[in-house]
Design a protein around this motif. Structure first.
Motif, PDB file in Angstrom:
ATOM      1  N   LYS A   1      -2.210   9.107  51.122  1.00 15.57           N
ATOM      2  CA  LYS A   1      -2.399   7.807  51.906  1.00 15.57           C
ATOM      3  C   LYS A   1      -1.457   6.787  51.230  1.00 15.57           C
ATOM      4  CE  LYS A   1      -5.478   4.502  53.650  1.00 15.57           C
ATOM      5  NZ  LYS A   1      -4.347   3.439  53.797  1.00 15.57           N
ATOM      6  N   TYR A   2      -1.426   6.798  49.933  1.00 13.31           N
ATOM      7  CA  TYR A   2      -0.421   5.754  49.135  1.00 13.31           C
ATOM      8  C   TYR A   2       1.066   5.954  49.514  1.00 13.31           C
ATOM      9  CZ  TYR A   2       2.041   3.173  45.840  1.00 13.31           C
ATOM     10  OH  TYR A   2       2.907   2.351  44.926  1.00 13.31           O
ATOM     11  N   LEU A   3       1.386   7.307  49.659  1.00 15.94           N
ATOM     12  CA  LEU A   3       2.775   7.612  49.984  1.00 15.94           C
ATOM     13  C   LEU A   3       3.177   7.388  51.081  1.00 15.94           C
ATOM     14  CD1 LEU A   3       3.296  10.825  47.678  1.00 15.94           C
ATOM     15  CD2 LEU A   3       4.162   8.466  47.337  1.00 15.94           C
ATOM     16  N   TYR A   4       2.383   7.647  52.153  1.00 12.42           N
ATOM     17  CA  TYR A   4       2.482   7.461  53.864  1.00 12.42           C
ATOM     18  C   TYR A   4       2.569   5.945  54.182  1.00 12.42           C
ATOM     19  CZ  TYR A   4       2.311  12.471  55.190  1.00 12.42           C
ATOM     20  OH  TYR A   4       2.611  13.661  55.411  1.00 12.42           O
TER      21      TYR A   4
ATOM     22  N   LYS B   1       5.577   3.726  55.289  1.00  7.61           N
ATOM     23  CA  LYS B   1       5.706   2.865  56.525  1.00  7.61           C
ATOM     24  C   LYS B   1       6.229   1.490  56.180  1.00  7.61           C
ATOM     25  CE  LYS B   1       1.421   3.715  58.036  1.00  7.61           C
ATOM     26  NZ  LYS B   1       0.283   3.580  58.270  1.00  7.61           N
ATOM     27  N   ARG B   2       5.614   0.773  54.932  1.00  6.65           N
ATOM     28  CA  ARG B   2       6.246  -0.388  54.612  1.00  6.65           C
ATOM     29  C   ARG B   2       7.764  -0.505  54.278  1.00  6.65           C
ATOM     30  NH1 ARG B   2       2.302  -0.314  50.325  1.00  6.65           N
ATOM     31  NH2 ARG B   2       3.742   0.032  48.927  1.00  6.65           N
ATOM     32  N   SER B   3       8.309   0.634  53.961  1.00  4.59           N
ATOM     33  CA  SER B   3       9.634   0.577  53.793  1.00  4.59           C
ATOM     34  C   SER B   3      10.460   0.421  54.797  1.00  4.59           C
ATOM     35  CB  SER B   3      10.241   1.706  52.994  1.00  4.59           C
ATOM     36  OG  SER B   3      10.166   3.040  53.990  1.00  4.59           O
ATOM     37  N   LYS B   4       9.754   0.355  56.240  1.00  4.15           N
ATOM     38  CA  LYS B   4      10.473   0.304  57.291  1.00  4.15           C
ATOM     39  C   LYS B   4      10.499  -1.195  57.771  1.00  4.15           C
ATOM     40  CE  LYS B   4      10.421   4.937  59.153  1.00  4.15           C
ATOM     41  NZ  LYS B   4       9.436   5.961  59.242  1.00  4.15           N
TER      42      LYS B   4
END
Ligand SMILES: [Zn+2]
Length: 163
Positions: free
Chosen positions: A57-60, A64-67
């Motif tokens: 979940k953290y990596l997903y 998302k945040r990186s977009k």
């Protein structure tokens, strides 16, 4: 930058920092940085165990945040993969070309350097409420030897070589 294969994470497994790093082909310190910036661990006992479900979940979420684009006053942290307000709301402007440069600050979460490319005409808008210091000031702080000293020395060295 290599993309992390989140699908390798099995959600019903526990991972040590070591195992998670090996699984995702990242450095152990990278996993520790994730924990510092919000990746949940099972408890405070040693060795640190991360639940696969939380890791995934953290990596997903991070992806998302990186977009997300950076807002005014934000610089992008590659390590955290998220826009950040630099520590102390301080940034330096480092010119790279006559019309543009990089804003540089320090990530408040991982303490790494964060950057944002910006054209001079947009600088005020991009910097928002950051306190932006000029590169000349930065050079003066960093170099204990005044610049004139350096060039005198270089000239002397050249003269010696010619003689
Ligand atoms: Zn960071």
């Amino acid at each position: 930058m290599r993309r992390i294969n989140v699908r390798r994470v099995k959600i019903h497994r526990n991972y040590t920092v070591d195992e998670a790093a090996r699984l995702l082909s990242v450095h152990k310190n990278t996993v520790r940085t994730w924990i510092k910036s919000g990746l949940q661990t099972i408890d405070d006992r040693r060795p640190t165990l991360i639940l696969g479900r939380h890791l995934s979940k953290y990596l997903y979420d991070r992806r998302k945040r990186s977009k997300q684009p950076c807002g005014p006053g934000q610089l992008f942290c590659v390590a955290c993969r998220a826009p950040k307000y630099p520590a102390g709301r301080l940034a330096e402007f480092l010119p790279l070309a006559p019309s543009s440069g990089n804003l540089r600050g320090i990530c408040p979460d991982c303490h790494g350097l964060i950057h944002r490319r910006v054209s001079r005409k947009d600088l005020a808008a991009v910097a928002g409420n950051l306190e932006v210091s000029a590169p000349q000031a930065e050079e003066r702080i960093r170099d204990s030897v005044p610049p004139s000293h350096n060039s005198d020395f270089a000239m002397e060295a050249n003269t010696d070589a010619d003689a």
